[in-house]
Design a protein around this motif. Structure first.
Motif, mmCIF file in Angstrom:
data_model
loop_
_atom_site.group_PDB
_atom_site.id
_atom_site.type_symbol
_atom_site.label_atom_id
_atom_site.label_comp_id
_atom_site.label_asym_id
_atom_site.label_seq_id
_atom_site.Cartn_x
_atom_site.Cartn_y
_atom_site.Cartn_z
ATOM 1 N N GLY A 20 39.188 -3.952 -13.221
ATOM 2 C CA GLY A 20 40.268 -4.223 -14.151
ATOM 3 C C GLY A 20 40.750 -2.939 -14.784
ATOM 4 O O GLY A 20 40.473 -1.831 -14.291
ATOM 5 N N ARG A 21 41.481 -3.068 -15.877
ATOM 6 C CA ARG A 21 42.044 -1.908 -16.557
ATOM 7 C C ARG A 21 41.732 -1.939 -18.039
ATOM 8 O O ARG A 21 41.751 -3.002 -18.669
ATOM 9 C CB ARG A 21 43.576 -1.898 -16.391
ATOM 10 C CG ARG A 21 44.046 -1.740 -14.947
ATOM 11 C CD ARG A 21 43.858 -0.331 -14.462
ATOM 12 N NE ARG A 21 44.302 -0.175 -13.071
ATOM 13 C CZ ARG A 21 44.227 0.970 -12.404
ATOM 14 N NH1 ARG A 21 43.742 2.044 -13.001
ATOM 15 N NH2 ARG A 21 44.636 1.034 -11.152
ATOM 16 N N GLU A 22 41.423 -0.761 -18.581
ATOM 17 C CA GLU A 22 41.235 -0.627 -20.009
ATOM 18 C C GLU A 22 42.611 -0.613 -20.682
ATOM 19 O O GLU A 22 43.650 -0.539 -20.018
ATOM 20 C CB GLU A 22 40.471 0.660 -20.336
ATOM 21 C CG GLU A 22 39.080 0.732 -19.739
ATOM 22 C CD GLU A 22 38.108 -0.238 -20.390
ATOM 23 O OE1 GLU A 22 38.448 -0.809 -21.443
ATOM 24 O OE2 GLU A 22 36.994 -0.410 -19.850
ATOM 25 N N ALA A 23 42.626 -0.661 -22.019
ATOM 26 C CA ALA A 23 43.883 -0.690 -22.753
ATOM 27 C C ALA A 23 44.731 0.539 -22.488
ATOM 28 O O ALA A 23 45.973 0.478 -22.516
ATOM 29 C CB ALA A 23 43.603 -0.827 -24.250
ATOM 30 N N ASP A 24 44.092 1.682 -22.186
ATOM 31 C CA ASP A 24 44.843 2.914 -21.933
ATOM 32 C C ASP A 24 45.275 3.061 -20.483
ATOM 33 O O ASP A 24 45.824 4.097 -20.078
ATOM 34 C CB ASP A 24 44.019 4.135 -22.350
ATOM 35 C CG ASP A 24 42.705 4.249 -21.576
ATOM 36 O OD1 ASP A 24 42.462 3.417 -20.680
ATOM 37 O OD2 ASP A 24 41.926 5.173 -21.881
ATOM 38 N N GLY A 25 45.022 2.030 -19.661
ATOM 39 C CA GLY A 25 45.434 2.071 -18.271
ATOM 40 C C GLY A 25 44.389 2.614 -17.319
ATOM 41 O O GLY A 25 44.576 2.572 -16.100
ATOM 42 N N SER A 26 43.295 3.123 -17.833
ATOM 43 C CA SER A 26 42.235 3.661 -16.979
ATOM 44 C C SER A 26 41.424 2.524 -16.367
ATOM 45 O O SER A 26 41.509 1.375 -16.807
ATOM 46 C CB SER A 26 41.317 4.581 -17.789
ATOM 47 O OG SER A 26 40.689 3.857 -18.838
ATOM 48 N N ASP A 27 40.639 2.854 -15.329
ATOM 49 C CA ASP A 27 39.814 1.843 -14.683
ATOM 50 C C ASP A 27 38.794 1.270 -15.651
ATOM 51 O O ASP A 27 38.268 1.981 -16.525
ATOM 52 C CB ASP A 27 39.076 2.445 -13.481
ATOM 53 C CG ASP A 27 40.021 2.761 -12.332
ATOM 54 O OD1 ASP A 27 41.113 2.179 -12.299
ATOM 55 O OD2 ASP A 27 39.658 3.594 -11.479
ATOM 56 N N LEU A 28 38.508 -0.013 -15.493
ATOM 57 C CA LEU A 28 37.511 -0.672 -16.334
ATOM 58 C C LEU A 28 36.161 0.020 -16.187
ATOM 59 O O LEU A 28 35.718 0.307 -15.075
ATOM 60 C CB LEU A 28 37.375 -2.135 -15.900
ATOM 61 C CG LEU A 28 36.389 -3.002 -16.684
ATOM 62 C CD1 LEU A 28 36.971 -3.350 -18.047
ATOM 63 C CD2 LEU A 28 36.079 -4.282 -15.920
ATOM 64 N N HIS A 29 35.516 0.340 -17.306
ATOM 65 C CA HIS A 29 34.211 1.012 -17.238
ATOM 66 C C HIS A 29 33.182 0.405 -18.170
ATOM 67 O O HIS A 29 32.050 0.867 -18.235
ATOM 68 C CB HIS A 29 34.364 2.507 -17.549
ATOM 69 C CG HIS A 29 34.863 2.782 -18.952
ATOM 70 N ND1 HIS A 29 36.203 2.836 -19.260
ATOM 71 C CD2 HIS A 29 34.193 3.004 -20.111
ATOM 72 C CE1 HIS A 29 36.338 3.089 -20.566
ATOM 73 N NE2 HIS A 29 35.140 3.177 -21.096
ATOM 74 N N GLU A 30 33.547 -0.630 -18.896
ATOM 75 C CA GLU A 30 32.574 -1.276 -19.758
ATOM 76 C C GLU A 30 32.909 -2.751 -19.908
ATOM 77 O O GLU A 30 34.053 -3.162 -19.768
ATOM 78 C CB GLU A 30 32.517 -0.595 -21.139
ATOM 79 C CG GLU A 30 33.813 -0.700 -21.925
ATOM 80 C CD GLU A 30 33.755 0.033 -23.261
ATOM 81 O OE1 GLU A 30 32.786 0.795 -23.455
ATOM 82 O OE2 GLU A 30 34.659 -0.169 -24.090
#
Length: 301
Positions: A20-30
Motif C-alpha cells: 500500500g501507500r503511506e500518507a506521503d505517497g511512499s511505499d507502506l512500511h508499517e
C-alpha cells in the motif's frame, strides 16, 4: 516442539506481504500493532482447526512460528514447522499434504464464491466446481473442515486480513516459499493476492437474537399523544417507557373526547419485543389492549 527444534522438521513457509501507500505517497512500511497481532492469531487458529481435522496428515505435531520481516517492505513470514509426533510417521509422511497457503486460499474462496458442484475422487480428494466454473481439488479432510464452523472461519479470515481495514493498505500478497503465481492450478495457486473485496466477503454476520413476551400490568400515563398512538409514555412497576397503542377501540374513545389524567390507572396488556444485536439490547413496547381504566383514589376531577 520449540523453535530450536526447527532443524529436525519439515517447514511450510508462508509469506504475507501487505502492500500500500503511506500518507506521503511512499511505499507502506508499517502496520498497526493490533492488526499484526490479529493476523498472527488468525493464522494460528486457522492452522489449528485444519490440523485437528487431519487436513495436514495424521500423527504430526506442528507449531506455527514467525520469522523476522525483511527490510524495505512489511512482510510477515509464517512458518509451520512439522516434525514426527511419535515414531510412526517421519517427515516424508507429509508428502502431498496441503500447505498453509493452500488452506488459506480454500478458506477465503469458500467465503466469496458458491459451490456449484462437487464429487469425491478415487484418490480420496474432493473435486470442487465453483459458481464461476473454476475447478479445484481439495483433500477430503480439508473439504470437511471448510463446511464446518462458518462463523468461526469468517472471524479467523477477518483477523488475517485485518490490515486491509486500514485505508493505507491496498492488498495482501500471499506466497509460499519460492513460489510463482499459478492461477489455473486445480488445487490452489502457490501465490495469490487478497484485496479489500475479500476482506468485505468475510464480514461477520450480525449476531441478532430476538425474544418476545406478553404481560399485563398497571400503568399511569406520563405523556399522551392525542393525534396517534405512536408516542405514548406509560409509568409501570417495570419502569417508564415509550409505547405504541394498537387498541383501536380505546384510541377511538380518546378521539371522541375521553378525559385522561396523569393519575389515572390503567390495566394494560403489553407485548415486549427484545432485540439483542451485536451485544446491544433494544426493547419495544406495544400496548395491545387497554383492559380497564379508573380514576386514582381521591381524584374527583
Amino acid at each position: 516442539m520449540s523453535p530450536g527444534h526447527q532443524d529436525d522438521a519439515e517447514v511450510d513457509s508462508l509469506t504475507l506481504r501487505f502492500v500500500g501507500r503511506e500518507a506521503d505517497g511512499s511505499d507502506l512500511h508499517e502496520l498497526r500493532a493490533a492488526h499484526v497481532a490479529e493476523v498472527l492469531q488468525g493464522v494460528v487458529e486457522l492452522s489449528s482447526d485444519f490440523a485437528k481435522a487431519g487436513a495436514f496428515g495424521d500423527d504430526l505435531f506442528a507449531e506455527v512460528l514467525v520469522r523476522p520481516a525483511r527490510e524495505g517492505s512489511f512482510e510477515i513470514e509464517v512458518v509451520r514447522a512439522v516434525q514426527e509426533f511419535a515414531s510412526s510417521v517421519g517427515v516424508e509422511g507429509s508428502v502431498g499434504v496441503p500447505t498453509l497457503g493452500a488452506v488459506l486460499w480454500w478458506a477465503t474462496r469458500s467465503m466469496r464464491a458458491e459451490v456449484k458442484d462437487f464429487s469425491h475422487l478415487e484418490n480420496g480428494n474432493v473435486k470442487v466446481v465453483w459458481q464461476d466454473d473454476t475447478v479445484q481439488e481439495v483433500p477430503r479432510e480439508a473439504w470437511d473442515e471448510l463446511n464446518k464452523r462458518k462463523r468461526r472461519r469468517k472471524k479467523q479470515l477477518r483477523k488475517i486480513m485485518a490490515p486491509l481495514s486500514d485505508p493505507r493498505v491496498e492488498a495482501l500478497k500471499v506466497a509460499g516459499e519460492d513460489s510463482e503465481p499459478e492461477e489455473d492450478a486445480e488445487d490452489a495457486p502457490q501465490a495469490y493476492t487478497l484485496t479489500r473485496s475479500d476482506y468485505d466477503a468475510v464480514r461477520p454476520e450480525d449476531d441478532v437474537r430476538k425474544r418476545r413476551r406478553v404481560f399485563e400490568t398497571e400503568a399511569q400515563p406520563a405523556a399522551v399523544d392525542f393525534y396517534s398512538g405512536e408516542k405514548w409514555r406509560v409509568r409501570t412497576p417495570e419502569g417508564t417507557r415509550t409505547a405504541t397503542v394498537e387498541d383501536e377501540a380505546f384510541l377511538a374513545r380518546v378521539d371522541r373526547g375521553l378525559a385522561l389524567h396523569k393519575t389515572d390507572i390503567f390495566v394494560l396488556r403489553i407485548r415486549e419485543d427484545v432485540v439483542k444485536k451485536n451485544g446491544r439490547t433494544t426493547k419495544t413496547w406495544t400496548i395491545l389492549e387497554v383492559k380497564s381504566h379508573r380514576r386514582a383514589a381521591g381524584d374527583d376531577s
